[in-house]
Design an enzyme around this catalytic site. Structure first.
Site, PDB file in Angstrom:
ATOM      1  N   HIS A  89       1.045  -1.327  -0.051  1.00 50.38           N
ATOM      2  CA  HIS A  89       0.239   0.090   0.132  1.00 50.38           C
ATOM      3  C   HIS A  89       0.936   1.328   0.144  1.00 50.38           C
ATOM      4  O   HIS A  89       1.785   1.336   0.884  1.00 50.38           O
ATOM      5  CB  HIS A  89      -0.862  -0.030   1.128  1.00 50.38           C
ATOM      6  CG  HIS A  89      -1.973   1.069   1.187  1.00 50.38           C
ATOM      7  ND1 HIS A  89      -3.046   1.148   0.705  1.00 50.38           N
ATOM      8  CD2 HIS A  89      -1.843   2.190   1.895  1.00 50.38           C
ATOM      9  CE1 HIS A  89      -3.760   2.164   1.072  1.00 50.38           C
ATOM     10  NE2 HIS A  89      -3.024   3.112   1.962  1.00 50.38           N
ATOM     11  N   HIS A  92      -2.833   4.656  -2.933  1.00 54.82           N
ATOM     12  CA  HIS A  92      -3.963   5.272  -2.511  1.00 54.82           C
ATOM     13  C   HIS A  92      -3.548   6.839  -2.736  1.00 54.82           C
ATOM     14  O   HIS A  92      -2.716   7.511  -1.947  1.00 54.82           O
ATOM     15  CB  HIS A  92      -3.962   5.042  -0.989  1.00 54.82           C
ATOM     16  CG  HIS A  92      -4.953   5.658  -0.149  1.00 54.82           C
ATOM     17  ND1 HIS A  92      -4.765   5.721   1.201  1.00 54.82           N
ATOM     18  CD2 HIS A  92      -6.014   6.794  -0.514  1.00 54.82           C
ATOM     19  CE1 HIS A  92      -5.758   6.559   1.633  1.00 54.82           C
ATOM     20  NE2 HIS A  92      -6.422   7.100   0.756  1.00 54.82           N
ATOM     21  N   MET A 111      -4.174  10.675  -2.243  1.00 52.61           N
ATOM     22  CA  MET A 111      -4.575  11.715  -1.385  1.00 52.61           C
ATOM     23  C   MET A 111      -4.252  13.126  -1.948  1.00 52.61           C
ATOM     24  O   MET A 111      -3.383  13.691  -1.221  1.00 52.61           O
ATOM     25  CB  MET A 111      -4.211  11.515   0.089  1.00 52.61           C
ATOM     26  CG  MET A 111      -4.986  10.159   0.889  1.00 52.61           C
ATOM     27  SD  MET A 111      -4.116   9.764   2.206  1.00 52.61           S
ATOM     28  CE  MET A 111      -2.843   8.548   1.541  1.00 52.61           C
ATOM     29  N   ASP A 138      -8.752   1.258   5.922  1.00 55.89           N
ATOM     30  CA  ASP A 138      -7.346   1.828   6.112  1.00 55.89           C
ATOM     31  C   ASP A 138      -7.439   2.795   7.387  1.00 55.89           C
ATOM     32  O   ASP A 138      -8.124   3.564   7.575  1.00 55.89           O
ATOM     33  CB  ASP A 138      -7.157   2.649   4.663  1.00 55.89           C
ATOM     34  CG  ASP A 138      -5.684   3.118   4.684  1.00 55.89           C
ATOM     35  OD1 ASP A 138      -4.975   3.129   5.649  1.00 55.89           O
ATOM     36  OD2 ASP A 138      -5.262   3.755   3.776  1.00 55.89           O
ATOM     37  N   GLY A 155      -0.283  -0.128   8.788  1.00 53.65           N
ATOM     38  CA  GLY A 155       1.045   0.587   8.771  1.00 53.65           C
ATOM     39  C   GLY A 155       1.726   0.405   9.989  1.00 53.65           C
ATOM     40  O   GLY A 155       2.557  -0.374  10.076  1.00 53.65           O
TER      41      GLY A 155
HETATM   42  C1  DX5 Z   1      -3.402   7.398   6.223  1.00 51.04           C
HETATM   43  C2  DX5 Z   1      -3.105   6.389   5.220  1.00 51.04           C
HETATM   44  C3  DX5 Z   1      -2.898   4.779   6.032  1.00 51.04           C
HETATM   45  C4  DX5 Z   1      -1.791   4.741   6.983  1.00 51.04           C
HETATM   46  C5  DX5 Z   1      -2.325   3.746   7.930  1.00 51.04           C
HETATM   47  O1  DX5 Z   1      -3.760   8.494   5.544  1.00 51.04           O
HETATM   48  O2  DX5 Z   1      -3.855   6.014   4.316  1.00 51.04           O
HETATM   49  O3  DX5 Z   1      -2.653   4.160   4.894  1.00 51.04           O
HETATM   50  O4  DX5 Z   1      -0.561   4.653   6.797  1.00 51.04           O
HETATM   51  O5  DX5 Z   1      -1.322   3.878   9.108  1.00 51.04           O
HETATM   52  P1  DX5 Z   1      -1.786   3.187  10.332  1.00 51.04           P
HETATM   53  O6  DX5 Z   1      -1.979   1.655  10.037  1.00 51.04           O
HETATM   54  O7  DX5 Z   1      -0.671   3.155  11.111  1.00 51.04           O
HETATM   55  O8  DX5 Z   1      -3.034   3.839  11.111  1.00 51.04           O
HETATM   56 ZN    ZN Z   2      -3.481   4.809   2.875  1.00 51.36          ZN
END
Ligand code: DX5
Ligand code: ZN
Length: 214
Positions: free
Chosen positions: A31, A64, A66, A173, A195
């Site tokens: 990811h 992903h 953003m 996520d 993550g």
């Molecule tokens: C947040 C990201 C996630 C993030 C998740 O904006 O889209 O993918 O890395 O991290 P954890 O699992 O630590 O919440």
């Molecule tokens: Zn993400």
């Protein structure tokens, strides 16, 4: 459950090593969080770095976005041949057109919904996408707390998916760990992004990934 570790929590000084390690540890997707400093208050990586990730990854990429200006970023990342590109519905005036564009580039289209966005808002896109990503934190940062209302949203989304496109996957996520994975499974989630739970796990990547494979 399919597992997509988010490299946002990897050691960027040793990115190739970490990407190889999660792939060897049995993840299903890599990811990749692309943030532009406008749609979210954080800035991450572009196609130069992600192409290095793609070279060492032995599992498909799940990109992903953003960002503002989704279409521009889709064109930027398409040559890397990711499995999925997902974009935020809140930032797109013409989501149906963009879904078709992603598919025409040979990439599986996915849409992302922020924690406040109801699944009903994408009902008439479901027939054309391969995955819907429900955010269980506000996008922008790793290591945030899981927002439990995603469970209700996943349930409602699952019912819509069964009506319109039973093959469409549900991904969640943010804040995913061994503490909430059973609940996510119960409401029909197919893919989880993790993550900090994977990269910060003291028992190693394989144990962390295995503990999410419910
Ligand atoms: C947040 C990201 C996630 C993030 C998740 O904006 O889209 O993918 O890395 O991290 P954890 O699992 O630590 O919440
Ligand atoms: Zn993400």
């Amino acid at each position: 459950m399919l597992i997509a570790p988010s490299i946002l929590s990897a050691d960027f000084g040793n990115l190739a090593r970490d990407v190889e390690a999660i792939c060897e540890a049995g993840c299903d997707f890599v990811h990749v969080d692309v943030m532009d400093g406008h749609f979210v208050p954080n800035l991450t990586i572009g196609p130069v770095v992600v192409s290095s990730v793609a070279k060492v990854a032995t599992k498909p990429l799940d990109i992903h976005l953003m960002v503002e200006n989704n279409s521009f970023f889709v064109e930027l990342f398409a040559p890397l041949k990711p499995e999925f590109i997902s974009f935020h519905i809140e930032e797109e005036k013409h989501p149906h057109r963009l879904v078709q564009k992603i598919r025409s580039l040979g990439i599986r289209p996915a849409i992302v919904l922020n924690p406040h966005t109801p699944p009903e808002s994408v009902e008439f896109l479901l027939a054309d996408v391969d995955m819907v990503l429900l955010m269980s934190v506000n996008p922008g940062f790793g290591g945030q707390k899981f927002i439990p209302s995603v469970l209700e949203r996943a349930k409602r989304l699952k019912a819509l998916i069964e009506r319109h496109n039973p093959d469409c996957l549900i991904e969640v996520d943010g804040g995913v760990s061994d503490k909430n994975i059973a609940l996510l499974k119960e409401v029909g989630v197919n893919v989880v992004v993790a993550g900090s739970y994977v990269f910060g796990n003291e028992n190693g990547y394989k144990d962390a990934i295995d503990s999410l494979k419910v």
